[in-house]
Each structure stands twice: as structure tokens, then as C-alpha cells.
Design a protein around this motif. Structure first.
Motif, PDB file in Angstrom:
ATOM      1  N   PRO A 262      40.398  29.402  38.351  1.00  0.00           N
ATOM      2  CA  PRO A 262      40.295  30.594  37.506  1.00  0.00           C
ATOM      3  C   PRO A 262      41.122  31.728  38.088  1.00  0.00           C
ATOM      4  O   PRO A 262      41.428  31.752  39.283  1.00  0.00           O
ATOM      5  CB  PRO A 262      38.800  30.929  37.535  1.00  0.00           C
ATOM      6  CG  PRO A 262      38.122  29.683  37.988  1.00  0.00           C
ATOM      7  CD  PRO A 262      39.091  28.987  38.890  1.00  0.00           C
ATOM      8  N   VAL A 265      36.995  35.327  40.013  1.00  0.00           N
ATOM      9  CA  VAL A 265      35.575  34.967  40.066  1.00  0.00           C
ATOM     10  C   VAL A 265      34.814  36.113  40.719  1.00  0.00           C
ATOM     11  O   VAL A 265      35.200  36.590  41.788  1.00  0.00           O
ATOM     12  CB  VAL A 265      35.348  33.671  40.864  1.00  0.00           C
ATOM     13  CG1 VAL A 265      33.859  33.452  41.116  1.00  0.00           C
ATOM     14  CG2 VAL A 265      35.931  32.474  40.137  1.00  0.00           C
ATOM     15  N   LYS A 290      33.703  26.203  37.777  1.00  0.00           N
ATOM     16  CA  LYS A 290      32.558  26.491  36.908  1.00  0.00           C
ATOM     17  C   LYS A 290      31.334  25.686  37.322  1.00  0.00           C
ATOM     18  O   LYS A 290      30.225  26.224  37.432  1.00  0.00           O
ATOM     19  CB  LYS A 290      32.912  26.205  35.451  1.00  0.00           C
ATOM     20  CG  LYS A 290      33.890  27.194  34.846  1.00  0.00           C
ATOM     21  CD  LYS A 290      34.134  26.894  33.376  1.00  0.00           C
ATOM     22  CE  LYS A 290      35.087  27.891  32.759  1.00  0.00           C
ATOM     23  NZ  LYS A 290      35.354  27.611  31.325  1.00  0.00           N
ATOM     24  N   GLN A 294      27.755  27.160  38.832  1.00  0.00           N
ATOM     25  CA  GLN A 294      26.493  26.860  38.155  1.00  0.00           C
ATOM     26  C   GLN A 294      25.487  26.252  39.120  1.00  0.00           C
ATOM     27  O   GLN A 294      24.287  26.553  39.081  1.00  0.00           O
ATOM     28  CB  GLN A 294      26.745  25.922  36.978  1.00  0.00           C
ATOM     29  CG  GLN A 294      27.482  26.584  35.818  1.00  0.00           C
ATOM     30  CD  GLN A 294      27.936  25.596  34.764  1.00  0.00           C
ATOM     31  OE1 GLN A 294      27.787  24.374  34.926  1.00  0.00           O
ATOM     32  NE2 GLN A 294      28.500  26.096  33.677  1.00  0.00           N
ATOM     33  N   ILE A 302      33.444  34.619  35.354  1.00  0.00           N
ATOM     34  CA  ILE A 302      34.722  33.939  35.526  1.00  0.00           C
ATOM     35  C   ILE A 302      35.732  34.476  34.520  1.00  0.00           C
ATOM     36  O   ILE A 302      35.428  34.607  33.334  1.00  0.00           O
ATOM     37  CB  ILE A 302      34.579  32.417  35.335  1.00  0.00           C
ATOM     38  CG1 ILE A 302      33.570  31.836  36.328  1.00  0.00           C
ATOM     39  CG2 ILE A 302      35.931  31.726  35.500  1.00  0.00           C
ATOM     40  CD1 ILE A 302      33.294  30.367  36.122  1.00  0.00           C
ATOM     41  N   GLU A 304      39.455  33.497  33.186  1.00  0.00           N
ATOM     42  CA  GLU A 304      40.480  32.440  33.215  1.00  0.00           C
ATOM     43  C   GLU A 304      41.884  33.025  33.244  1.00  0.00           C
ATOM     44  O   GLU A 304      42.125  34.088  32.737  1.00  0.00           O
ATOM     45  CB  GLU A 304      40.323  31.535  31.990  1.00  0.00           C
ATOM     46  CG  GLU A 304      38.940  30.890  31.917  1.00  0.00           C
ATOM     47  CD  GLU A 304      38.736  29.816  32.994  1.00  0.00           C
ATOM     48  OE1 GLU A 304      39.718  29.493  33.687  1.00  0.00           O
ATOM     49  OE2 GLU A 304      37.616  29.305  33.116  1.00  0.00           O
TER      50      GLU A 304
END
Length: 304
Positions: A262, A265, A290, A294, A302, A304
């Protein structure tokens, strides 16, 4: 609010104190800023008159380090083990091959490969003193192999934010006021945050996440009332070669950036150090960022 500069970043201190306590706010700001500057002076790799330089002047020799440095090295050791080598404070030497200035200049594979023998936390010898019943360590012994370097840049600002907040809280706690009566504090070191409580009238502090595409613009505004928050990304440090973007976060095992990470973050955790570590590790997961985030169960954002 108080503002100052440290660690190549703009810094600010926010305090939910009434106007009649302005003098106390100034004292707290001075205390916090001095602590941040002390940490910067001690561990900066750009100075020749500090502890960091001293450690590198005596390679291949066991050197005694103090309690603070031992805590940082123990944290680095734990992070290296938990990340399976992705978080490695010996990887800063790779900057000799890489310059993330937005250009298209990639290092040669040979140049990167030549540095890899000097990278690897497991190659140095770190022996921490046994912790006390309270979990404290008095110091430890470090042997840094010739040619290897330490780089505390991956946790320096976050550690300084937590330390500055802690000292400010200690000063306020000396007044022996009920916890509910203590003002909320927010330390912001270039986007790395440590917070002791809400702002005025119990409202959360509002902070912006820097946009990865537009300078000095916030892509999202978040709220924080307690704990730490840190962002890791490549908005300012990157390369673009033949249309492909290369992040400044390198895999220390290969010397090259992981792909499909990404752009940015942000992680909220109990402390700023934890937030920064998880955010950096997430980027180093590449396309798996991701899922990794999680699984931590921490709040995160996040871009992108």
C-alpha cells in the motif's frame, strides 16, 4: 500548542489546559522538547560526538550499553524475531545503494548484493542483562561486527513521542489530581502521535493522515483520545523506474523493496512505538498487508 523541529520533522505539543495555566503548559512543552532533542542527539547517525558514534568506533569488541539503549535493542530483537527478519535495524546500510529521491535511478543488483553480508540482526552479538522483578534491565553487552551499522530511524521518533508524553504525564501526576481531572496531552512528531487523553470538554483530538499523492494535504481526518498512532508510507521517499514505483521500505533479507505494498498504512495501538512497528511491518508484507493488519486486531487505515 507548542511547536518545534526535531528528527527532520515538524513537531507539535497539544495540551488541553486552560489559559490560566499557560505557564505550566510552557514548562511541559519545554520538558517534552528537551527530551526529544536528547534522544535525537544520543542516537542520530549524523553526529560523531554521541553514543551512536561511539558504538561504531569499536567494532568486534564487547561494549557495555546503558539501560535505555538496552531497552531499544531488546525491542529491536523482539521485533526482528516476531517479523521473521523483516524488521532489522542493521538494514540501514542499504542506503549506500539506494537513494529514494523520486528519480528513476535504481541501484545495480551487484551493488545491493555486495551490502547484504553487512545486514542481519542475527550476525551481531547482543546480550541483555536479566530483567528485574519489575521488568527493567540495567544494560547489556553489544558486539557489533566490523562493517555493520545500527540504525534506530525505524523506531526513534515513535520512542521519543512515547517518552515525551510520559514525562509530561509524570509532571502532571505530581499534582496528585484525580485522573479524570488531568488534561489530555498529544505529542505529534512528524505524524507519529502519543496521546494521554481527550482534548477540551472530552472531545477527541482530530488529526490528518498525509495524502500519499498531494503534498501538505490530508487524505483523511481521524480522531484519537488515548494511545499511539503512526503512519508509514512512501509519499516522500520513493523511486519510479520504467513506470514502476519502488518504496523506501526495503526487505532486509533481499535488499529490495517488496512489491504491491500500500502507499500508506496508519495504525492505532496502545503506544506510538507499537503503532509504528505494526505500520512498517504491514508495508513490508507487500500485497499481504491487509490480511496482516486484520490479524493484529488493531485499528488501521490503508491508502492504496
Amino acid at each position: 500548542m507548542a511547536e518545534f523541529s526535531a528528527m527532520a520533522s515538524p513537531c507539535e505539543l497539544l495540551m488541553a489546559l486552560p489559559q490560566e495555566r499557560k505557564k505550566q503548559a510552557e514548562q511541559l512543552a519545554h520538558l517534552a522538547a528537551e527530551e526529544v532533542w536528547r534522544i535525537e542527539k544520543t542516537y542520530s547517525r549524523y553526529r560523531q560526538d554521541n553514543l551512536f558514534a561511539q558504538l561504531h568506533r569499536h567494532p568486534d569488541q564487547p561494549q557495555r550499553v546503558d539501560a535505555e539503549t538496552a531497552r531499544l535493542l531488546n525491542f529491536a530483537d523482539q521485533a526482528w524475531q516476531l517479523s521473521e527478519g523483516l524488521f532489522d535495524i542493521t538494514s540501514g546500510i542499504l542506503r549506500q545503494a539506494w537513494t529514494f529521491d523520486g528519480s528513476d535511478r535504481l541501484p545495480s543488483p551487484e551493488a545491493v548484493k555486495a551490502l547484504l553480508p553487512q545486514v542481519g540482526w542475527g550476525k551481531l552479538n547482543w546480550q541483555s542483562d536479566a530483567p528485574t522483578a519489575e521488568g527493567e534491565v540495567a544494560g547489556g553487552w553489544l558486539t557489533l561486527p566490523s562493517g555493520m551499522e545500527l540504525d534506530f530511524g525505524g523506531l526513534g521518533k515513535e520512542y521519543a513521542a512515547d517518552r515525551a508524553l510520559g514525562l509530561m504525564m509524570q509532571q502532571l501526576e505530581a499534582e496528585q489530581l484525580p485522573l479524570s481531572s488531568q488534561p489530555g496531552l498529544l505529542v505529534n512528531l512528524g505524524g507519529d502521535l502519543a496521546c494521554s487523553g481527550p482534548a477540551d470538554k472530552g472531545k477527541p483530538w482530530r488529526v490528518g493522515i498525509e495524502s500519499p499523492t498531494e503534498d501538505d494535504q490530508a487524505s483523511e481526518v481521524l480522531e484519537i483520545s488515548r494511545g499511539g498512532m503512526a503512519t508509514s508510507g512512501d509519499s516522500r521517499r520513493y523511486l519510479i523506474h520504467q513506470g514502476k514505483r519502488y518504496s523506501h521500505l526495503l526487505d532486509p533479507r533481499t535488499g529490495w523493496p517488496l512489491e504491491d505494498a500500500p502507499r500508506s498504512v496508519t495504525v492505532a495501538a496502545p503506544s506510538c512505538v507499537q503503532s509504528g512497528l505494526v505500520a512498517s511491518l504491514a508495508l513490508l508484507q507487500g500485497s499481504g498487508a491487509k490480511v496482516f493488519l486484520q490479524e493484529t486486531g488493531l485499528k488501521h487505515w490503508i491508502l492504496e
